[in-house]
Scaffold this active site. Structure first.
Site, PDB file in Angstrom:
ATOM      1  CG  ASN A   7       0.753  -0.592   1.600  1.00  0.00           C
ATOM      2  OD1 ASN A   7       1.975  -0.511   1.650  1.00  0.00           O
ATOM      3  ND2 ASN A   7      -0.033   0.249   2.231  1.00  0.00           N
ATOM      4  NE  ARG A  92       4.083   2.410   1.054  1.00  0.00           N
ATOM      5  CZ  ARG A  92       4.821   2.114   2.105  1.00  0.00           C
ATOM      6  NH1 ARG A  92       4.935   0.865   2.511  1.00  0.00           N
ATOM      7  NH2 ARG A  92       5.456   3.068   2.759  1.00  0.00           N
ATOM      8  CG  HIS A 182       5.155   6.613   5.504  1.00  0.00           C
ATOM      9  ND1 HIS A 182       6.035   6.908   6.538  1.00  0.00           N
ATOM     10  CD2 HIS A 182       5.268   5.285   5.291  1.00  0.00           C
ATOM     11  CE1 HIS A 182       6.648   5.806   6.924  1.00  0.00           C
ATOM     12  NE2 HIS A 182       6.191   4.800   6.185  1.00  0.00           N
TER      13      HIS A 182
END
Length: 398
Positions: A7, A92, A182
Site C-alpha cells: 500500500n 493498492r 481512499h
C-alpha cells in the site's frame, strides 16, 4: 495461501504479509516520511524474530520497497525463507478511471491502463506502479499481482454527486467526473463501524473521515458510498499535507499570468507545495505542525484543515438526511487527539459531542462520544491491507 499487500501512499508505504487461510498477519511494517528523512518499522508477528525500527534513508518508493523485501526474507527479521513462499501480491492502486470498478489481475493491458491514469493521480499512481514492477522483477511473472483500486468503492455514487457542472460533452467524450479515492479505507471502516454498533450496514448512515497526508471524507448510506470529497483527481477536497484541496480555478489563471507559470509547474505547486506545507511554510507532517506551538502559520494550517473537515462532514449529514456515526481513521485521524478535538468542537452543531477523557485515552479502536451524544464518534484504525488481501484471495482462487 500467503499474500503480500503493498500500500504505497504519497509519502508512506504500508505492508502486511497475510496467511489468508486464517487471515493471520505474519509480518507488517511501515515506511514513512519517504522523500524526507525516512523511517522503517518492520514487525515480524510469528516465531522469535526481532523488530526492526530504525531511521533509514528512503529517498523514493523504489528504495522503500527494496528495504521491505530485504526485511521479509532476512535471517534476523524475516518470516519467509524466500519470496517463492508468497502466492500473490495485492497492490493498492489509486486511480483506475472508469475502466475499473472492481479489483483485477494485473496484466500488460492493465498496467498500460494504470499508467494511462497517471495524469489523474500524479502523486500516487507512479508509486503504485513502482511497487508492482519491483515485485514483478523480484518474484517473476508467475506470481499473480492483483490491483485493488481506490476508486472502485465510489462507483455507487449517484450522477448528481459525481457529475461536474461543465459542458456534458466532457463527460461523454472524456469521462471527466468525480471518482473519489481512499475507497478501500472508507469501505473497511464503514463496515467495521456497523459491526461495532451491532447494526446492519444497510440500516445506518455513516460519515468516514480518512485523515492523513492525503485526506478525504465519504458519505456512506446503507453501506454504499453516495458522496466523497476527492474528485476527478486526489487533488480535490480537503487541504492536505502538500495538496491544496478545493480552490477557485480562477486562482490558477491569475498566478500563471502574473508569474509566467506554465501548467506543469502550476500543477506541481498545487500538488506538492500547497496544503499544510504551503500555508505553514514549515512541514507537510501534521506532527511537526502540532509541535510548533508558537508558529502562527502552522496553527493556521491546522485550523484550516479542521474547519474544512467539519464543514464537509456537515454537508454530508444534510446530503444523507442524517447521520448515525462519524468515523476518524488513517494516520492523523487515528493518532492526533488534538485534531479530533478541534474537528469535534464544530460537530456539536449536529449533536455529535466528544468526551474529552475518552479522546485523550484513545489508543486504538474506541467510541469517543459522550454517553448522551446523538451521534456516535468512533476512532477505527483502518485496514486497507486486509481488504486488498481478501480481494486478492478471491481473484487468485478463481
Amino acid at each position: 495461501m500467503n499474500i503480500l499487500v503493498i500500500n504505497a501512499g504519497s509519502s508512506s508505504l504500508k505492508y502486511q504479509l497475510f496467511d489468508m487461510d486464517t487471515e493471520t498477519v505474519l509480518a507488517k511494517g511501515l515506511c514513512e516520511r519517504i522523500g524526507l528523512d525516512g523511517h522503517l518499522k518492520h514487525t515480524p508477528l510469528v516465531g522469535d524474530k526481532v523488530v526492526y525500527n530504525e531511521d533509514i534513508e528512503l529517498k523514493d518508493h523504489s528504495v522503500a520497497i527494496a528495504a521491505v523485501i530485504d526485511k521479509l526474507v532476512s535471517a534476523e527479521y524475516g518470516v519467509v525463507s524466500s519470496m517463492s513462499e508468497i502466492d500473490a501480491v495485492g497492490h493498492r492502486v489509486v486511480h483506475g478511471g472508469e475502466m475499473f470498478n472492481e479489483s483485477t489481475l494485473i496484466t500488460a493491458e492493465v498496467m498500460k491502463a494504470i499508467e494511462d491514469c497517471i495524469p489523474l493521480a500524479p502523486l500516487h499512481n507512479p508509486a503504485n506502479i513502482t511497487g508492482i514492477k519491483a515485485c514483478q522483477e523480484v518474484m517473476g511473472e508467475d506470481v499473480p499481482q492483483i490491483a485493488v483500486f481506490d476508486t472502485a468503492f465510489h462507483q455507487t455514487m449517484p450522477e448528481k454527486a459525481y457529475m461536474y457542472a461543465i459542458p456534458y460533452s466532457y463527460y461523454k467524450n472524456d469521462k471527466i467526473r468525480r471518482y473519489g479515492f481512499h475507497g478501500t479505507s472508507h469501505r473497511y471502516v464503514a463496515a467495521k463501524a456497523a459491526e461495532l454498533m451491532g447494526k446492519p450496514a444497510e440500516d445506518i448512515k455513516i460519515v468516514t473521515c480518512h485523515m492523513g497526508n492525503g485526506s478525504s471524507i465519504c458519505a456512506v448510506d446503507g453501506g454504499k458510498s453516495v458522496d466523497t470529497s476527492m474528485g476527478f483527481t486526489p487533488l480535490a477536497g480537503l487541504p492536505m499535507g502538500t495538496r491544496c484541496g478545493d480552490i477557485d480555478a480562477g486562482i490558477m489563471e491569475y498566478i500563471m499570468n502574473k508569474y509566467d507559470v506554465n501548467i506543469k509547474d502550476m500543477m506541481n505547486i498545487l500538488n506538492k507545495k500547497s496544503g499544510m506545507v504551503g500555508v505553514s511554510e514549515l512541514s507537510s507532517d501534521f506532527r511537526d505542525l502540532g509541535d510548533a506551538k508558537d508558529n502562527d502559520q502552522a496553527q493556521l494550517a491546522l485550523d484550516m484543515f479542521c474547519y474544512s473537515v467539519a464543514k464537509t462532514v456537515g454537508s454530508y449529514v444534510v446530503a444523507m438526511g442524517g447521520v448515525d456515526a462519524i468515523i476518524f481513521t488513517a494516520g492523523v485521524g487515528e493518532n492526533s487527539r488534538s485534531v479530533r478535538a478541534a474537528v469535534c468542537k464544530y460537530l456539536k452543531a449536529i449533536g455529535a459531542v466528544m468526551d474529552e477523557d475518552k479522546n485523550n485515552a484513545c489508543r486504538g479502536e474506541a467510541d469517543i462520544a459522550t454517553d448522551d451524544s446523538a451521534v456516535r464518534l468512533w476512532v477505527i484504525p483502518t485496514n486497507e491491507e486486509l481488504v486488498i488481501a481478501r480481494d486478492a484471495k478471491v481473484i487468485v482462487s478463481k
